[in-house]
Design an enzyme around this catalytic site. Structure first.
Site, PDB file in Angstrom:
ATOM      1  N   GLU A 254       5.202  21.033 -10.847  1.00  0.00           N
ATOM      2  CA  GLU A 254       5.757  20.442  -9.623  1.00  0.00           C
ATOM      3  C   GLU A 254       5.387  21.257  -8.383  1.00  0.00           C
ATOM      4  O   GLU A 254       6.181  22.086  -7.919  1.00  0.00           O
ATOM      5  CB  GLU A 254       7.279  20.324  -9.714  1.00  0.00           C
ATOM      6  CG  GLU A 254       7.758  19.213 -10.618  1.00  0.00           C
ATOM      7  CD  GLU A 254       9.278  19.045 -10.621  1.00  0.00           C
ATOM      8  OE1 GLU A 254       9.752  18.045 -11.163  1.00  0.00           O
ATOM      9  OE2 GLU A 254       9.978  19.927 -10.055  1.00  0.00           O
TER      10      GLU A 254
ATOM     11  N   GLU B 190       7.860  14.013 -16.359  1.00  0.00           N
ATOM     12  CA  GLU B 190       9.256  14.475 -16.361  1.00  0.00           C
ATOM     13  C   GLU B 190      10.142  13.459 -15.647  1.00  0.00           C
ATOM     14  O   GLU B 190       9.794  12.982 -14.571  1.00  0.00           O
ATOM     15  CB  GLU B 190       9.367  15.841 -15.676  1.00  0.00           C
ATOM     16  CG  GLU B 190      10.763  16.452 -15.737  1.00  0.00           C
ATOM     17  CD  GLU B 190      10.806  17.837 -15.097  1.00  0.00           C
ATOM     18  OE1 GLU B 190       9.908  18.663 -15.398  1.00  0.00           O
ATOM     19  OE2 GLU B 190      11.715  18.093 -14.278  1.00  0.00           O
TER      20      GLU B 190
END
Length: 366
Positions: free
Chosen positions: A205, A292
């Protein structure tokens, strides 16, 4: 008169016999025809039964095949994850929490439960990089690498797909630990050179204002390292703002044709705006993978939003987009899919699951 009567009677009897013989012959012909028809019907029924048995055996054999046995090595084609037969395949399953903190869930029985009881085909091994105990922040590198290797081995034995996740978070720009990443992925690609079930996620991320240009430059250095040993492996690349801005990647995509761009969502936080973005770029053929997601808010905690989660799951199903739920642990937070009071690390039953775990498990069993 008597003789005539006897003669007439004899003629009548002979005539009757002739008629009876004709009837008998006709009945015999009918009987033979009926027998032939019955025989043909029996043969047809036998053939149908044989076909049914073969179909049943085929289905049973298909059911017995592991995910990797069914699909083989994957690649990206027309923006979709595609198997060795040219069919679109949707990967879905669980992510570990940080393996430095929850190593106990990296075991074959836990993975078997996810495959057999939850009907999943993929596991993601999340290895934090900069957090306490992370790979680049004082963690035991050899131990962490061994956990990754063990996890890949267990998944391979079960015929599951597995994602090796370089889990950047507080180190928002992946270039911060680029040299470490190069060395790590070089070793992993060499180790898994014969494992066609492995996908490589090179930056979880990116955040903190990290631009797509910076991520792209990083990817252009990491990908060739993997390609030296794995020229066709699927590589997942994070996008800006905690892997939400897939539009930036679409504007300036990587030249490598076997990459997918990640989008992460948490149903309690991310609603129609992000769903519309995903749908728009999926329709335009951008290779997207949701590596995710969760049912709660983006912190990994807070309330569960079933309505928003349902919309997300239907959208992923519509476009056959791979998706991985966060996380398989008993951490005391909403996103953990095991109840915090449950100490089991294998053969985890439905009653051991948290509310979000039960909802997701039910969805995958549909």
């Amino acid at each position: 008169m008597k003789k005539v009567g006897s003669y007439a009677l004899l003629i009548s009897m002979l005539s009757g016999c002739s008629q009876q013989n004709t009837v008998n012959q006709t009945e015999s012909e009918v009987s033979e025809a009926q027998m032939q028809e019955n025989s043909e019907n029996i043969e047809t029924e036998k053939m149908q039964d044989t076909e049914k048995i073969q179909d049943t055996e085929k289905n049973e054999n298909t059911e017995k095949l592991s995910p990797f046995e069914m699909h083989g090595a994957l690649h990206v084609e027309n923006g979709k994850l595609t198997d060795q037969h040219g069919d679109v395949v949707q990967l879905y399953g669980m992510s570990t929490h940080g393996i430095a903190w929850f190593p106990q869930y990296v075991n074959p029985d836990a993975f078997r439960t996810l495959r057999d009881d939850w009907n999943t085909n993929c596991i993601r091994l999340a290895m934090y990089t900069a957090e306490d105990g992370g790979y680049c922040s004082g963690g035991d590198k050899e131990q962490l690498k061994q956990l990754v290797k063990d996890g890949v081995s267990y998944a391979t034995d079960l015929g599951m797909y597995v994602i090796v996740d370089w889990h950047i978070l507080s180190d928002g720009d992946p270039n911060q630990n680029k040299d470490e990443a190069i060395a790590f992925f070089k070793e992993m690609a060499e180790t898994f050179v014969n494992n066609d079930n492995v996908l490589y996620e090179i930056c979880n991320e990116p955040n903190g204002g990290t631009s797509w240009e910076s991520i792209k430059a990083y990817a252009e250095e990491i990908i060739p390292v993997i390609r030296e040993k794995k020229p066709d492996a699927v590589i997942l690349v994070g996008t800006p703002t905690w892997s939400q801005e897939i539009d930036k990647a679409a504007e300036s995509p990587l030249e490598d044709k076997n990459v997918m761009y990640t989008l992460h969502f948490y149903a309690g936080t991310h609603k129609d705006d992000l769903r519309n973005r995903l749908e728009s770029y999926a329709q335009n053929g951008l290779p997207i993978f949701v590596s995710e997601f969760g049912m709660c808010d983006a912190s990994g905690n807070g309330g569960i939003d079933k309505k928003s989660a349902s919309k997300w799951m239907k959208l992923l199903k519509k476009y056959k987009i791979g998706h991985i739920a966060w996380n398989i642990s008993n951490k005391n937070e909403t996103s953990a899919l095991i109840q915090s009071k449950c100490g089991k690390t294998d053969k985890i039953s439905y009653k051991n699951l948290s509310k979000s775990g039960k909802w997701i498990a039910k969805w995958w069993k549909k």
